[in-house]
Design a protein around this motif. Structure first.
Motif, PDB file in Angstrom:
ATOM      1  N   ILE A 198       0.843  -1.182   0.000  1.00 48.33           N
ATOM      2  CA  ILE A 198       0.000   0.000   0.000  1.00 48.33           C
ATOM      3  C   ILE A 198       0.882   1.237   0.000  1.00 48.33           C
ATOM      4  O   ILE A 198       1.597   1.497   0.937  1.00 48.33           O
ATOM      5  CB  ILE A 198      -0.894   0.028   1.235  1.00 48.33           C
TER       6      ILE A 198
ATOM      7  N   TRP B  31      -0.044   3.921  -5.149  1.00 42.02           N
ATOM      8  CA  TRP B  31      -1.118   2.949  -5.395  1.00 42.02           C
ATOM      9  C   TRP B  31      -2.467   3.576  -5.107  1.00 42.02           C
ATOM     10  O   TRP B  31      -3.430   3.398  -5.866  1.00 42.02           O
ATOM     11  CB  TRP B  31      -0.911   1.711  -4.527  1.00 42.02           C
ATOM     12  N   VAL B  32      -2.567   4.311  -4.000  1.00 44.00           N
ATOM     13  CA  VAL B  32      -3.829   4.976  -3.658  1.00 44.00           C
ATOM     14  C   VAL B  32      -4.196   5.979  -4.744  1.00 44.00           C
ATOM     15  O   VAL B  32      -5.352   6.039  -5.188  1.00 44.00           O
ATOM     16  CB  VAL B  32      -3.725   5.671  -2.288  1.00 44.00           C
TER      17      VAL B  32
ATOM     18  N   THR C 218      -5.490   4.171  -7.800  1.00 46.28           N
ATOM     19  CA  THR C 218      -6.820   3.613  -7.561  1.00 46.28           C
ATOM     20  C   THR C 218      -7.892   4.697  -7.600  1.00 46.28           C
ATOM     21  O   THR C 218      -8.950   4.524  -8.220  1.00 46.28           O
ATOM     22  CB  THR C 218      -6.853   2.890  -6.202  1.00 46.28           C
TER      23      THR C 218
ATOM     24  N   GLY D  17      -9.082   8.748  -0.941  1.00 48.70           N
ATOM     25  CA  GLY D  17      -8.454   7.521  -0.457  1.00 48.70           C
ATOM     26  C   GLY D  17      -8.892   7.169   0.950  1.00 48.70           C
ATOM     27  O   GLY D  17      -9.126   6.000   1.277  1.00 48.70           O
TER      28      GLY D  17
ATOM     29  N   ASP E  72     -12.541   5.923   0.948  1.00 49.60           N
ATOM     30  CA  ASP E  72     -12.652   4.559   0.437  1.00 49.60           C
ATOM     31  C   ASP E  72     -11.895   3.554   1.285  1.00 49.60           C
ATOM     32  O   ASP E  72     -11.857   2.366   0.966  1.00 49.60           O
ATOM     33  CB  ASP E  72     -12.139   4.492  -1.004  1.00 49.60           C
TER      34      ASP E  72
ATOM     35  N   LEU F 159      -8.606   3.274   1.794  1.00 51.87           N
ATOM     36  CA  LEU F 159      -7.430   2.743   1.110  1.00 51.87           C
ATOM     37  C   LEU F 159      -6.148   2.850   1.924  1.00 51.87           C
ATOM     38  O   LEU F 159      -5.166   2.179   1.619  1.00 51.87           O
ATOM     39  CB  LEU F 159      -7.232   3.461  -0.237  1.00 51.87           C
TER      40      LEU F 159
ATOM     41  N   SER G  77     -12.543   1.448   7.778  1.00 49.86           N
ATOM     42  CA  SER G  77     -12.509   0.005   7.600  1.00 49.86           C
ATOM     43  C   SER G  77     -12.313  -0.708   8.925  1.00 49.86           C
ATOM     44  O   SER G  77     -11.611  -0.235   9.812  1.00 49.86           O
ATOM     45  CB  SER G  77     -11.389  -0.386   6.634  1.00 49.86           C
TER      46      SER G  77
ATOM     47  N   GLN H 145      -4.670  -6.169  -3.233  1.00 51.73           N
ATOM     48  CA  GLN H 145      -6.052  -5.739  -2.973  1.00 51.73           C
ATOM     49  C   GLN H 145      -6.819  -6.673  -2.047  1.00 51.73           C
ATOM     50  O   GLN H 145      -7.983  -6.408  -1.735  1.00 51.73           O
ATOM     51  CB  GLN H 145      -6.798  -5.606  -4.307  1.00 51.73           C
TER      52      GLN H 145
ATOM     53  N   TYR I   9      -8.514  -5.239   1.098  1.00 51.50           N
ATOM     54  CA  TYR I   9      -9.655  -4.346   0.927  1.00 51.50           C
ATOM     55  C   TYR I   9     -10.969  -5.095   0.745  1.00 51.50           C
ATOM     56  O   TYR I   9     -12.038  -4.487   0.727  1.00 51.50           O
ATOM     57  CB  TYR I   9      -9.403  -3.417  -0.266  1.00 51.50           C
TER      58      TYR I   9
END
Length: 519
Positions: A4, A8-9, A12, A30, A33, A35, A186, A484, A487
């Motif tokens: 991560i 990458w964020v 995405t 990010g 979401d 991330l 999350s 991924q 996630y």
């Protein structure tokens, strides 16, 4: 490291929103979401995002990123098909070349050791008590140097030294929540911490702290800045700090650039400390956590705190939940059960458990993918080669749809009310499976800390201590095709926690069985 990262964020987010965005917008989207992991943000994430993108564009002629105007970033692959604002006329964007600026000198120089030197000592994942007689000798004897922090955060050839201090009174430890993580939603990006500290700087090395390069001095200073007692700022004697061990975490982009010296401060003046409050805005929800009497949900804590609690407060683990049921109803009718988790997580053991206990018909997604790619599955194909081929396949336009549809077809051909699919690694594949399957699709996510996953992978593959190195495992664990998996937890109907390996994990599965059966 292909884990991560800010890049990458950014990639995405830009693929999702398909328009140029500023660094602040990239970070905000990010965060919304989920991330970013809890330990994946700097104190000023928008500046870090801006710096990472700018350096990638500057140093990499084939960078996936471009500027379209001052302060706005976009993906090179989307330039020609950009449609502009809704209802606007489609026209390609032009690449904007930013004026080259000299970097602003950092006011903070942080203690760094070369990765080559660290690899001789930090050949473990998690916490280890190296150099017991003189725990910091390997740091003092190294060719250490001080680098501007803004520069060090972009260098993978150095590890920065930080302190991580547990504050304890009898069986109680002080926990808190970092304010800057409040928007991370999350379930497994818990922001609660039990370690206070920060980067060791050249200012921490004084005449009285030469022997440990200012490490204890830094720990004492950080506590004094982050907390406030009724009597004023805590005045910690650096020599009163107890050394516990070293945290080395190569499983994340942030972890690979840092290691932490873990210490403990024993509180004596409880009447003063029991009413401790925050001394910085980033410290929130201070709470004394009783490691014997309180129920501790480890998933609420960031990974380094999980490591610390598991290592030094094992008695608290008796109260740690082994699973979380988010949706029970789907398991009482015909369905497809997807088992998802990282390499070494215990997916295979989980699949075997459900096949034997509930009579599921198992479909291995890796074998199906191998047929689609026209190559042998693992272990006939080396895992690294298979991962690379799988990443190329899944990045194609129709890759996820093709794999998801084939899995749905195989489940239908099984002609059984309970089908188990092991090894799905991408949310897009799961969505394709759900959209084409005639049966409802449910998912069980196996959460396993990276250190436990390393031990389980080594045991499962039959490797000895000397045969499998941490670096070899991390290369597989952080491969792009694996990036991924974490996630997908947001879609899980059941989450199981594998904190200590198969013995304890199998007990958690037994308890889960009783719960699903209503006992």
């Amino acid at each position: 490291m292909d884990d991560i990262t800010y890049l990458w964020v950014a990639q995405t987010v830009l693929r999702k929103h398909r328009r140029p965005l500023k660094a602040r917008e990239l970070v905000n989207y990010g965060l919304e979401d989920g991330l970013f992991p809890a330990t994946g943000l700097s104190r000023t994430p928008q500046k870090s995002m801006q710096a990472r993108l700018s350096l990638d564009i500057l140093n990499n002629p084939s960078s996936a990123f471009v500027r379209t105007s001052r302060g706005k970033f976009f993906l090179r692959e989307l330039l020609q098909n950009y449609e502009g604002a809704p209802g606007g006329k489609s026209q390609p964007l032009k690449i904007y070349t930013a004026e080259r600026r000299e970097p602003i000198a950092s006011t903070e120089n942080v203690l760094c050791l070369s990765q080559g030197y660290c690899s001789k000592y930090l050949d473990f994942q998690g916490i280890d008590r190296i150099g017991v007689s003189d725990p910091l000798m390997f740091i003092r004897n190294s060719d250490f140097e001080y680098l501007p922090r803004t520069l060090a955060e972009t260098r993978n050839d150095y590890k920065q030294v930080i302190t991580y201090t547990v504050i304890q009174h009898q069986s109680k430890i002080l926990s808190f929540r970092r304010g800057l993580y409040n928007r991370a939603a999350s379930f497994l990006r818990g922001a609660h911490c039990v370690g206070f500290g920060g980067h060791v700087t050249d200012d921490d090395r004084t005449l009285f702290s030469v022997n440990d390069l200012g490490i204890r001095q830094n720990a004492a200073r950080e506590i004094g800045e982050e907390l406030l007692l009724p009597s004023g700022r805590p005045n910690i004697d650096p020599h009163a700090l107890e050394y516990l061990g070293i945290i080395n975490d190569n499983s994340s982009d942030v972890g690979v650039r840092h290691f932490a010296v873990v210490m403990r401060y024993w509180v004596e003046d409880w009447s003063n400390w029991r009413r401790v409050s925050r001394g910085e805005a980033s410290i929130n929800r201070l709470r004394w956590l009783d490691t014997i009497e309180d129920t501790i949900n480890l998933s609420d804590f960031e990974y380094w705190s999980q490591l610390t609690i598991r290592k030094f407060y094992p008695s608290s683990m008796a109260m740690v939940p082994g699973f979380k049921i988010q949706n029970r109803s789907a398991f009482g009718k015909p369905h497809i059960l997807c088992i998802v988790g990282s390499i070494g997580s215990g997916k295979s053991a989980t699949s075997k458990f459900f096949v034997q206990r509930y009579g599921y018909t198992e479909i291995n997604s890796g074998n199906i993918l191998a047929k689609l790619m026209g190559i042998p599955p693992v272990p006939e194909s080396p895992r690294h080669d298979f991962q690379s081929a799988a990443q190329r396949f899944i990045e194609t336009t129709d890759g996820p749809t093709t794999l998801g549809s084939r899995l749905a077809h195989e489940a239908e051909q099984a002609n059984t009310p309970r089908v188990l699919i092991d090894g799905i690694r991408h949310p897009q594949t799961l969505e394709a499976l759900k959209s084409t399957s005639q049966l409802p699709v449910v998912m069980l996510y196996v959460y396993t800390p990276p250190d436990t996953a390393f031990e389980m992978y080594r045991d499962r593959e039959g490797h000895g201590e000397q045969a499998t190195t941490l670096s070899a495992f991390i290369a597989l664990y952080t491969a792009p095709v694996e990036s991924q998996i974490r996630y997908m937890i947001g879609e899980a109907d059941i989450i199981t926690f594998n904190w200590f390996g198969l013995g304890a994990y199998e007990q958690a599965l037994e308890q889960l069985t009783e719960k699903l059966n209503g006992r």
